[in-house]
Design an enzyme around this catalytic site. Structure first.
Site, PDB file in Angstrom:
ATOM      1  N   CYS B  87       3.665 -99.242  36.468  1.00 30.11           N
ATOM      2  CA  CYS B  87       4.035 -99.576  37.844  1.00 30.11           C
ATOM      3  C   CYS B  87       3.892 -98.348  38.752  1.00 30.11           C
ATOM      4  CB  CYS B  87       5.446-100.172  37.870  1.00 30.11           C
ATOM      5  SG  CYS B  87       5.830-101.067  39.388  1.00 30.11           S
ATOM      6  N   HIS B 195       5.594-104.414  33.480  1.00 29.53           N
ATOM      7  CA  HIS B 195       6.619-103.600  32.809  1.00 29.53           C
ATOM      8  C   HIS B 195       6.841-104.057  31.369  1.00 29.53           C
ATOM      9  CE1 HIS B 195       8.299-101.376  36.306  1.00 29.53           C
ATOM     10  NE2 HIS B 195       7.886-102.421  36.996  1.00 29.53           N
ATOM     11  N   GLU B 197       8.369-102.535  29.090  1.00 34.78           N
ATOM     12  CA  GLU B 197       9.706-102.131  28.625  1.00 34.78           C
ATOM     13  C   GLU B 197      10.776-103.147  29.009  1.00 34.78           C
ATOM     14  OE1 GLU B 197       8.255-101.061  31.266  1.00 34.78           O
ATOM     15  OE2 GLU B 197       9.667-100.534  32.850  1.00 34.78           O
TER      16      GLU B 197
END
Lengths: 86, 224
Positions: B87, B195, B197
């Site tokens: 990002c 993302h 994660e």
């Protein structure tokens, strides 16, 4: 010499400008039918100390290329004038 | 041996702890690297996380690229070490010249916050090496300036060299060629807007980020 500088950072030609396009789409609702080609950039003002205008311009060009613009999507127009002695 | 991943923290980063948590949950070691120190403390891989580095002032990533840590990140990248920008981290890596192109405001000025389908377009990257080619992963995006753009020659090179790593199944932001993630010429630097994660457990809505981050840990292990 001291110069007053205005740097205009603009989306490069051919690069889409969703901000300009959104503003443009809203104009007819306000009755502004003849306003087109809206492009949004940013204005950066500063002063610079240099021996002459050419040297000042060269330094600002460098600053724009390395930092103030992303050359992939933006370019810059630099205008300046000598500060008036007080 | 456990692999150590360094997670860069700029003033304004806000996804660093999520990345640390994700790496640890997969059995890796993770530590935070403050942006003002040009020392990676011998980590095997670096993640530049999401957020708003330096407030996104001027442009996202424009100021972050001058942080001392970026010199060390560039050295790791030059020596072939895995570097992943997520990002805002992707924006930082393009501004730093470690990846080509730029991220523009989304088409239609739309802030996108959704879980989207990502097609694994290439498995030849540290982030996708243990993924199935063509697999579709469900991973969240959350950004305003994520529309990838580059000049025609760069796009031709990215395609010809199999450097588009991830593509959106349904383009959420106007990205050129549906690009969600790319890698560098040396393949070891990867940037992506989604993302991974935030998709490490079904409880979070998806665990499809796991194969991506596991790839990174496995690549780090091979490289060391």
């Amino acid at each position: 010499m001291q110069f007053d500088v205005l740097i205009e950072v603009r989306p490069r030609q051919g690069i889409s400008d969703p901000e300009g396009a959104t503003i443009e789409r809203s104009l007819p609702t306000l009755g502004y039918d003849g306003v087109t080609s809206v492009r949004v950039g940013k204005a950066i003002r500063c002063t610079i100390e240099a021996e002459d205008e050419a040297l000042a311009h060269a330094e600002l060009e460098d600053l724009c290329a390395r930092f103030l613009t992303n050359p992939v999507i933006e370019d810059a127009a630099i205008s300046m004038q000598p500060q008036v002695e007080r | 041996m456990t692999r150590r991943v360094g997670v860069v923290v700029f003033p304004g980063s806000n996804c660093e702890h999520d990345v640390v948590e994700a790496i640890r949950s997969l059995g890796g070691e993770a530590e935070l690297l403050w942006h003002d120190e040009a020392d990676l403390r011998g980590v095997d891989a670096v993640v530049v996380p999401g957020g708003f580095a330096h407030g996104d002032y001027l442009r996202p990533g424009a100021i972050a690229r001058f942080s001392p840590v970026m010199t060390a990140v560039a050295e790791l990248a030059a020596s072939g070490g895995p570097v992943v920008g997520i990002c805002n981290g992707f924006q930082v890596l393009t501004e730093a010249g470690l990846l080509p192109g730029a991220l523009q405001k989304n088409a239609g000025l739309k802030f996108v916050c959704a879980t989207v389908g990502l097609e694994v377009a290439s498995t030849r990257s540290p982030l996708t090496s243990s993924c199935e080619p063509g697999a579709v992963l469900q991973v969240p995006v959350n950004h305003f300036e994520g529309s990838y753009t580059c000049d025609g020659r760069t796009l031709d090179a990215l395609r010809a060299d199999d450097r588009v790593v991830l593509r959106y199944v349904e383009n959420p932001n106007g990205s050129l060629d549906d690009i969600a993630g790319i890698c560098s010429e040396g393949r070891n630097v990867v940037g992506l807007m989604p993302h991974p994660e935030r998709a490490i457990d079904p409880l979070l809505g998806s665990a499809d980020g796991v194969p991506l981050l596991r790839s990174l840990l496995e690549t780090a292990a091979v490289g060391a």
